[in-house]
Design an enzyme around this catalytic site. Structure first.
Site, PDB file in Angstrom:
ATOM      1  N   CYS A  16     -21.155 -39.664  44.200  1.00  0.00           N
ATOM      2  CA  CYS A  16     -21.696 -40.201  45.467  1.00  0.00           C
ATOM      3  C   CYS A  16     -20.633 -40.539  46.524  1.00  0.00           C
ATOM      4  CB  CYS A  16     -22.575 -41.420  45.233  1.00  0.00           C
ATOM      5  SG  CYS A  16     -23.352 -41.534  43.638  1.00  0.00           S
TER       6      CYS A  16
ATOM      7  N   LYS B  18     -35.750 -44.971  41.881  1.00  0.00           N
ATOM      8  CA  LYS B  18     -35.576 -43.590  41.419  1.00  0.00           C
ATOM      9  C   LYS B  18     -36.925 -42.968  41.076  1.00  0.00           C
ATOM     10  CE  LYS B  18     -32.691 -44.754  37.763  1.00  0.00           C
ATOM     11  NZ  LYS B  18     -31.665 -44.467  36.719  1.00  0.00           N
TER      12      LYS B  18
ATOM     13  N   HIS C 158     -26.523 -34.666  46.933  1.00  0.00           N
ATOM     14  CA  HIS C 158     -26.819 -35.759  47.858  1.00  0.00           C
ATOM     15  C   HIS C 158     -27.336 -35.198  49.168  1.00  0.00           C
ATOM     16  CE1 HIS C 158     -24.043 -37.666  44.960  1.00  0.00           C
ATOM     17  NE2 HIS C 158     -24.873 -38.679  45.106  1.00  0.00           N
TER      18      HIS C 158
ATOM     19  N   ASP D 196     -24.884 -32.556  40.729  1.00  0.00           N
ATOM     20  CA  ASP D 196     -24.852 -33.826  41.449  1.00  0.00           C
ATOM     21  C   ASP D 196     -25.058 -33.519  42.928  1.00  0.00           C
ATOM     22  OD1 ASP D 196     -24.428 -36.511  41.764  1.00  0.00           O
ATOM     23  OD2 ASP D 196     -22.462 -36.537  40.802  1.00  0.00           O
TER      24      ASP D 196
ATOM     25  N   ARG E 242     -17.590 -40.944  31.762  1.00  0.00           N
ATOM     26  CA  ARG E 242     -18.130 -42.294  31.536  1.00  0.00           C
ATOM     27  C   ARG E 242     -17.655 -42.780  30.182  1.00  0.00           C
ATOM     28  NH1 ARG E 242     -24.309 -41.567  34.022  1.00  0.00           N
ATOM     29  NH2 ARG E 242     -23.569 -40.737  36.010  1.00  0.00           N
TER      30      ARG E 242
ATOM     31  N   HIS F 223     -30.056 -39.288  46.316  1.00  0.00           N
ATOM     32  CA  HIS F 223     -29.211 -38.787  45.224  1.00  0.00           C
ATOM     33  C   HIS F 223     -30.117 -37.950  44.333  1.00  0.00           C
ATOM     34  CE1 HIS F 223     -26.222 -42.264  45.694  1.00  0.00           C
ATOM     35  NE2 HIS F 223     -27.267 -42.690  46.370  1.00  0.00           N
TER      36      HIS F 223
ATOM     37  N   GLN G  52     -22.388 -32.601  35.898  1.00  0.00           N
ATOM     38  CA  GLN G  52     -23.784 -32.716  36.315  1.00  0.00           C
ATOM     39  C   GLN G  52     -24.039 -32.039  37.647  1.00  0.00           C
ATOM     40  OE1 GLN G  52     -25.199 -36.733  36.377  1.00  0.00           O
ATOM     41  NE2 GLN G  52     -24.125 -37.299  38.228  1.00  0.00           N
TER      42      GLN G  52
HETATM   43 ZN    ZN Z   1     -25.216 -40.189  43.775  1.00  0.00          ZN
END
Ligand code: ZN
Length: 411
Positions: A107, A238, A158, A156, A136, A284, A154
């Protein structure tokens, strides 16, 4: 039920080692599978208006402090420190906060790309996506094959847009979910809306607003959903997609999240039609989530018998004897020139041994050629798990392996 780790061993896809717990060593066959997943997703994202980007794996602690990930997520981050002070050289760089952290998500990096120059309403919605390498620091007791890792990639994404765009973007996202899940062989999924968690950013009125927008959008699109209190992200609510596999299990994979908080913390803005600065909403999104986990779920769902378009080796050509090896080689060359992932097994072992070994590796198609087939320029096709063979021409085989994933790609 076969565990994905056993399937990966039989199919020679990847392995784990003690010195890198929670991280995968991909073998050539596994990398073919990984790339097929990635390439397919790249096409889907492009068709749905996303631009691919790539951002650094390590970002400074100050950035994570600004995004509040440091405060909320610090325990789960791999911190790498001392980049400035280790050089041994005199440096003008002040000795403050030399720490970097490996990104657990992309992000703040995508915000940095958004803010790299002045943005206009003409660029809205701006959809960025990355196959982001994330780290992580999960507790070692919770690591479990591909299902929970310390390092993963991932999808990912945005979206920087206006509030009035949110419903259309959620519709776009759900269209991707439907198409992608069907292509991988899942026909069932369910929706959940996760609401504000206890540990969160921003005012209650902001959360009221974000939750209302998300719920309204999902209802307006005619989808049913479950509500999950307290399970949202710290920056916003979410929408989560769980797919249901052949073994009756469900896996939360896709997600899209409505976020008013990070754009505010980073003072993101674009110039609107009235030449005024306007704050974008940030969505996201991930369709697969972790690609490694996706592949683990997929292997177990199909018991390793992957669809032809995904299989690491799509077709193996096996000759019965020397007398048919030229024809076997001609088939192999032709398929390779078409971009088919093919293997040639021309030597040594008996045909039954070759079939046994290829079946263990779950190669979906075996083209067997003997003297007769070489004369007629045909082949005998044996599908994985089948006892019978089917005689066909090379052109027919080409058509069979050239089939694309189900569901056409459209925006
Ligand atoms: Zn994000």
């Amino acid at each position: 039920m076969a565990d994905h780790r056993d399937l990966a061993r039989d199919m020679d896809l990847f392995h784990f080692e003690q010195h890198s717990p929670g991280m995968i060593f991909w073998h050539p066959q596994g990398m073919r599978l990984f790339r097929s997943v990635e390439d397919f997703m790249r096409q889907v994202y492009q068709a749905h208006g996303f631009e691919e980007v790539r951002s650094p794996v390590a970002l400074s602690r100050s950035l994570w402090e600004r995004s509040r990930h440091w405060e909320k997520f610090h325990q789960g981050m791999f911190v790498v420190g001392g980049l400035a002070s280790d050089s041994g050289q005199e440096s003008e760089i002040p000795a403050m906060s030399p720490d970097y952290a490996l990104k657990p998500m992309s992000c703040p990096a995508h915000i940095a790309i958004y803010q790299s120059r002045k943005r206009s309403y003409r660029e809205s919605p701006m959809r960025l996506m990355e196959f982001g390498m994330c780290h992580r620091n999960e507790l070692s007791g919770t690591l479990s094959g591909c299902m929970r890792l310390r390092q993963f990639v991932q999808d990912d994404a945005h979206i920087f847009c206006r509030e009035s765009d949110v419903q259309r973007e959620i519709d776009n996202f759900l269209g991707m979910v439907r198409q992608v899940y069907a292509a991988f062989g899942y026909d069932q999924f369910s929706l959940q809306i996760s609401l504000r968690p206890e540990q969160r950013l921003g005012s209650d009125s902001l959360w009221d607003h974000a939750e209302a927008i998300l719920i309204q959008a999902v209802e307006a699109l005619g989808h049913s959903y479950n509500l999950a209190p307290n399970e949202g992200a710290f920056y916003g609510p979410k929408l989560e997609i769980s797919l249901h596999d052949q073994l009756g299990r469900s896996w939360q994979c896709g997600t899209i999240q409505v976020d008013f908080n990070l754009p505010q913390l980073f003072e993101a803005a674009f110039v609107n039609e009235l030449s005024k600065l306007e704050r974008p909403v940030m969505l996201h999104q991930a369709v697969l989530g972790s690609l490694e986990r996706w592949i683990g779920i997929l292997l177990e769902h199909h018991g390793g018998n992957l669809p032809i378009w995904l299989a690491p080796t799509q077709v193996a050509i096996a000759s019965i004897s020397e007398k048919s090896s030229d024809w076997a080689e001609a088939i192999f060359s032709r398929l390779r020139s078409l971009g088919v992932r093919a293997e040639l097994h021309n030597r040594d072992r008996t045909i039954s041994k070759k079939i046994r070994e290829l079946s263990k590796r779950k190669v979906p198609l075996i083209a067997i050629v003997g003297e007769q087939e070489a004369l007629k320029q045909t082949l005998n096709l044996r599908r994985l798990g089948a006892v019978n063979q089917q005689e066909m021409s090379l052109a027919q085989l080409e058509q069979l392996v050239g089939q694309s994933p189900t569901g056409e790609i459209s925006g």
